[in-house]
Design a protein around this motif. Sequence first.
Motif, mmCIF file in Angstrom:
data_model
loop_
_atom_site.group_PDB
_atom_site.id
_atom_site.type_symbol
_atom_site.label_atom_id
_atom_site.label_comp_id
_atom_site.label_asym_id
_atom_site.label_seq_id
_atom_site.Cartn_x
_atom_site.Cartn_y
_atom_site.Cartn_z
ATOM 1 N N TRP A 1 -6.809 0.637 -7.259
ATOM 2 C CA TRP A 1 -6.779 1.897 -6.287
ATOM 3 C C TRP A 1 -7.377 2.899 -7.137
ATOM 4 O O TRP A 1 -7.871 2.699 -8.421
ATOM 5 N N VAL B 1 -6.438 2.354 -1.773
ATOM 6 C CA VAL B 1 -5.995 0.993 -2.362
ATOM 7 C C VAL B 1 -6.802 0.185 -1.659
ATOM 8 O O VAL B 1 -7.181 0.102 -0.586
ATOM 9 N N HIS C 1 0.876 -1.215 0.030
ATOM 10 C CA HIS C 1 -0.138 -0.002 -0.112
ATOM 11 C C HIS C 1 0.684 1.279 0.024
ATOM 12 O O HIS C 1 0.694 2.000 -0.924
ATOM 13 N N ALA D 1 -11.597 4.114 -6.538
ATOM 14 C CA ALA D 1 -11.170 2.788 -6.408
ATOM 15 C C ALA D 1 -11.919 1.798 -6.329
ATOM 16 O O ALA D 1 -11.935 0.527 -6.906
#
Length: 204
Positions: A174, A92, A79, A181
Amino acid sequence: MTDNPQLTALLAACHWIGEKGWCPATGGNMSLRLDDEQCLVTESGKDKGSLTAADFLRVDIADNHVPSGRTPSAETGLHTLIYRLYPQIGAVLHTHSVNATVLSRVERSEALVLQGYEMQKSLGGQNSHLDRVAIPIFDNDQDIPRLAARVAAYAETTPLQYGFLVRGHGLYCWGRQVAEARRHLEGLEFLFQCELQRRLLEAK
């Protein structure tokens, strides 16, 4: 943190993901950028379908340090890598759906290529079913810093647009905000299901 509208949106997305069955058995992890220095990442071992704001931990993007001392997801390094690579990214999502997991194993090459599907237009910047969308696939690795290094090396020559697959593991995707996302996740999951069904039918 509960007055953060993006966190509210992320919690709603997590509950929706849980209902879809895309993060079974506490699998998966989610995050939200707070600013250039910190993000929120889900705490390890939490059921994604019943997360609360208290289940997100502040993490330093530069070095994965957790000021609270609690334990974030084991895959936090992936991440924070995305946030370091792409300052415009705000959220994300990492899921473990059956379609993503199976396709990542069936496809033997280094990318899953999607083409000919109208739903490709759910992905930012895609305007036609004729476009070619390549989702990179990285071999799974329990050593997250090593896996992150491979993803980073790939990104040096080929920008990561919407997400990537980890073979036999799942999808990372993402967007600039949670809504984007979530749209990318839903669009990709639909495309994965179509692609898997197409391959099954053609194999008969």
